[in-house]
Design a protein around this motif. Sequence first.
Motif, PDB file in Angstrom:
ATOM      1  N   GLY A   1       0.879  -1.132   0.054  1.00 40.30           N
ATOM      2  CA  GLY A   1       0.105  -0.104   0.093  1.00 40.30           C
ATOM      3  C   GLY A   1       0.845   1.236  -0.082  1.00 40.30           C
ATOM      4  N   LYS A   2       0.046   2.339  -0.058  1.00 44.70           N
ATOM      5  CA  LYS A   2       0.851   3.683   0.029  1.00 44.70           C
ATOM      6  C   LYS A   2       1.031   4.082   1.347  1.00 44.70           C
ATOM      7  CE  LYS A   2       0.323   8.539  -1.796  1.00 44.70           C
ATOM      8  NZ  LYS A   2      -0.522   9.423  -2.409  1.00 44.70           N
ATOM      9  N   ASN A   3       2.297   4.359   1.888  1.00 47.20           N
ATOM     10  CA  ASN A   3       2.467   4.879   3.387  1.00 47.20           C
ATOM     11  C   ASN A   3       3.956   5.518   3.413  1.00 47.20           C
ATOM     12  OD1 ASN A   3       4.879   2.659   4.020  1.00 47.20           O
ATOM     13  ND2 ASN A   3       3.051   1.430   3.283  1.00 47.20           N
ATOM     14  N   PHE A   4       4.377   6.085   4.298  1.00 41.35           N
ATOM     15  CA  PHE A   4       5.463   6.908   4.443  1.00 41.35           C
ATOM     16  C   PHE A   4       6.695   6.185   4.322  1.00 41.35           C
ATOM     17  CE2 PHE A   4       8.866   8.997   7.076  1.00 41.35           C
ATOM     18  CZ  PHE A   4       8.653  10.489   6.331  1.00 41.35           C
ATOM     19  N   ALA A   5       6.754   5.078   5.067  1.00 43.81           N
ATOM     20  CA  ALA A   5       7.850   3.984   4.676  1.00 43.81           C
ATOM     21  C   ALA A   5       8.268   3.692   3.276  1.00 43.81           C
ATOM     22  CB  ALA A   5       7.692   2.952   5.722  1.00 43.81           C
ATOM     23  N   ARG A   6       7.366   3.348   2.776  1.00 41.74           N
ATOM     24  CA  ARG A   6       7.502   3.056   0.968  1.00 41.74           C
ATOM     25  C   ARG A   6       7.986   4.424   0.261  1.00 41.74           C
ATOM     26  NH1 ARG A   6       3.341  -1.139  -1.774  1.00 41.74           N
ATOM     27  NH2 ARG A   6       5.064  -1.975  -3.373  1.00 41.74           N
ATOM     28  N   THR A   7       7.135   5.324   0.626  1.00 40.97           N
ATOM     29  CA  THR A   7       7.537   6.532  -0.001  1.00 40.97           C
ATOM     30  C   THR A   7       8.916   7.033   0.167  1.00 40.97           C
ATOM     31  OG1 THR A   7       5.127   7.486   0.066  1.00 40.97           O
ATOM     32  CG2 THR A   7       6.731   9.201  -0.161  1.00 40.97           C
ATOM     33  N   MET A   8       9.455   6.916   1.360  1.00 37.34           N
ATOM     34  CA  MET A   8      10.779   7.271   1.596  1.00 37.34           C
ATOM     35  C   MET A   8      11.703   6.471   0.882  1.00 37.34           C
ATOM     36  SD  MET A   8      10.965  10.238   3.508  1.00 37.34           S
ATOM     37  CE  MET A   8       9.748  10.833   2.524  1.00 37.34           C
ATOM     38  N   LEU A   9      11.480   5.233   1.108  1.00 38.84           N
ATOM     39  CA  LEU A   9      12.674   4.230   0.537  1.00 38.84           C
ATOM     40  C   LEU A   9      12.588   4.404  -1.045  1.00 38.84           C
ATOM     41  CD1 LEU A   9      11.683   0.924   2.218  1.00 38.84           C
ATOM     42  CD2 LEU A   9      13.733   2.174   2.684  1.00 38.84           C
ATOM     43  N   GLY A  10      11.342   4.924  -1.647  1.00 38.24           N
ATOM     44  CA  GLY A  10      11.604   5.080  -3.176  1.00 38.24           C
ATOM     45  C   GLY A  10      12.230   6.429  -3.374  1.00 38.24           C
ATOM     46  N   ALA A  11      11.774   7.361  -2.700  1.00 34.57           N
ATOM     47  CA  ALA A  11      12.357   8.701  -2.924  1.00 34.57           C
ATOM     48  C   ALA A  11      13.873   8.690  -2.801  1.00 34.57           C
ATOM     49  CB  ALA A  11      11.852   9.863  -1.875  1.00 34.57           C
ATOM     50  N   ALA A  12      14.519   7.685  -1.844  1.00 30.50           N
ATOM     51  CA  ALA A  12      15.921   7.748  -1.587  1.00 30.50           C
ATOM     52  C   ALA A  12      17.040   7.288  -2.728  1.00 30.50           C
ATOM     53  CB  ALA A  12      16.221   7.030  -0.146  1.00 30.50           C
ATOM     54  N   ARG A  13      16.124   6.387  -3.800  1.00 33.78           N
ATOM     55  CA  ARG A  13      16.589   5.910  -4.895  1.00 33.78           C
ATOM     56  C   ARG A  13      16.931   6.947  -5.923  1.00 33.78           C
ATOM     57  NH1 ARG A  13      12.690   0.934  -4.347  1.00 33.78           N
ATOM     58  NH2 ARG A  13      13.748   0.053  -2.699  1.00 33.78           N
ATOM     59  N   ARG A  14      16.031   8.148  -5.745  1.00 37.23           N
ATOM     60  CA  ARG A  14      15.909   9.079  -6.636  1.00 37.23           C
ATOM     61  C   ARG A  14      16.626  10.285  -6.638  1.00 37.23           C
ATOM     62  NH1 ARG A  14      10.575   7.763  -6.541  1.00 37.23           N
ATOM     63  NH2 ARG A  14      10.085   9.888  -5.682  1.00 37.23           N
ATOM     64  N   PHE A  15      16.796  10.749  -5.027  1.00 40.56           N
ATOM     65  CA  PHE A  15      17.536  12.019  -4.723  1.00 40.56           C
ATOM     66  C   PHE A  15      18.448  11.809  -3.531  1.00 40.56           C
ATOM     67  CE2 PHE A  15      12.822  12.561  -5.710  1.00 40.56           C
ATOM     68  CZ  PHE A  15      13.185  13.445  -6.858  1.00 40.56           C
ATOM     69  N   PRO A  16      19.748  12.259  -3.781  1.00 42.35           N
ATOM     70  CA  PRO A  16      20.612  12.045  -2.608  1.00 42.35           C
ATOM     71  C   PRO A  16      20.283  12.944  -1.312  1.00 42.35           C
ATOM     72  CG  PRO A  16      21.416  13.759  -4.099  1.00 42.35           C
ATOM     73  CD  PRO A  16      20.068  13.040  -4.776  1.00 42.35           C
ATOM     74  N   THR A  17      19.516  13.904  -1.507  1.00 41.96           N
ATOM     75  CA  THR A  17      18.990  14.566  -0.207  1.00 41.96           C
ATOM     76  C   THR A  17      17.546  14.704  -0.100  1.00 41.96           C
ATOM     77  OG1 THR A  17      21.128  15.997  -0.205  1.00 41.96           O
ATOM     78  CG2 THR A  17      19.291  16.841   0.670  1.00 41.96           C
TER      79      THR A  17
END
Length: 297
Positions: free
Chosen positions: A156-172
């Motif tokens: 599902g859509k949640n903060f943990a999943r969003t953060m892990l995905g964002a970390a693969r795209r952005f260094p900060t």
Amino acid sequence: MILITGSTGQLGQELVKLCQERGIAFRAVARPAFDFEQPESVAACFATAKPDLVINAAAYTAVDKAETDQDAARAGNHTGPLQLAQLCEAANIPFIHVSTDYVFDGAKGAPYVESDPTNPTGVYGTTKRDGEAAILNNTTAKAIILRTAWVYAAHGKNFARTMLGAARRFPTLRVVADQRGTPTAAPDLAQAILAIAARLQQTGWRPQYHGIFHATGSGETTWHGFATAIFAEAAASQKPPEVQPITTADWPTPARRPADSRLDCAKLTQVFGITLPPWRTSLGPIVQQLLTLDPPG
């Protein structure tokens, strides 16, 4: 037999999984067959299931979208759950309904107890608050309302999943550091709900079971602290980003979030003997599941 609504959501999936593992008889329903915006579908699912207990894990949870999608939010969080509570009342069976910390404005400066005045800051919180009040004030249902917060899971859509995905795209990453609360793992919440269900089966209904209970992971953090912990758990699999703390004002959203929505869960322990695990303890296994399901590229 337990009727589980919202069975495709984060909590609903965990409830279904636990019932399957434990051999508990259940019927799982979700949209489109069960839709709070279609009252006839709610009545039909209830009539077909003939449940002994209903766990309502269905809700309208798009906090920002609710500001403009008010009719759908009202149906999902207020009028729909009230209809379900009334069906339970007519059948004389218990009703467990899941609510939210967003019924509070976050200005107390200390963990909220169940009797504290509500003052939601947006449409989502308002419809959830109104749903609670309608169930408790307009029915004599055997109703248990569980307020929870910051729910996340391996699906599902949640903060943990969003953060892990964002970390693969952005260094900060910039993450809000001035909102306090408690992450709640959906498997922990599901276990607590089924523990309540087991108690009801063992003892029958008792007056002290009626009303509102707070049910979150133990402890507290901020969104920034939550993000930092997520990346610490994932560090062996993917390089953690730099996580910069920012204020709520730095990250404006259509709906205003409560600044401090910590919930005091002592009543749940006192009445049902249930305490959810520390949020930090539950985080690791779910992060590992997320990394398995969505492996780093």
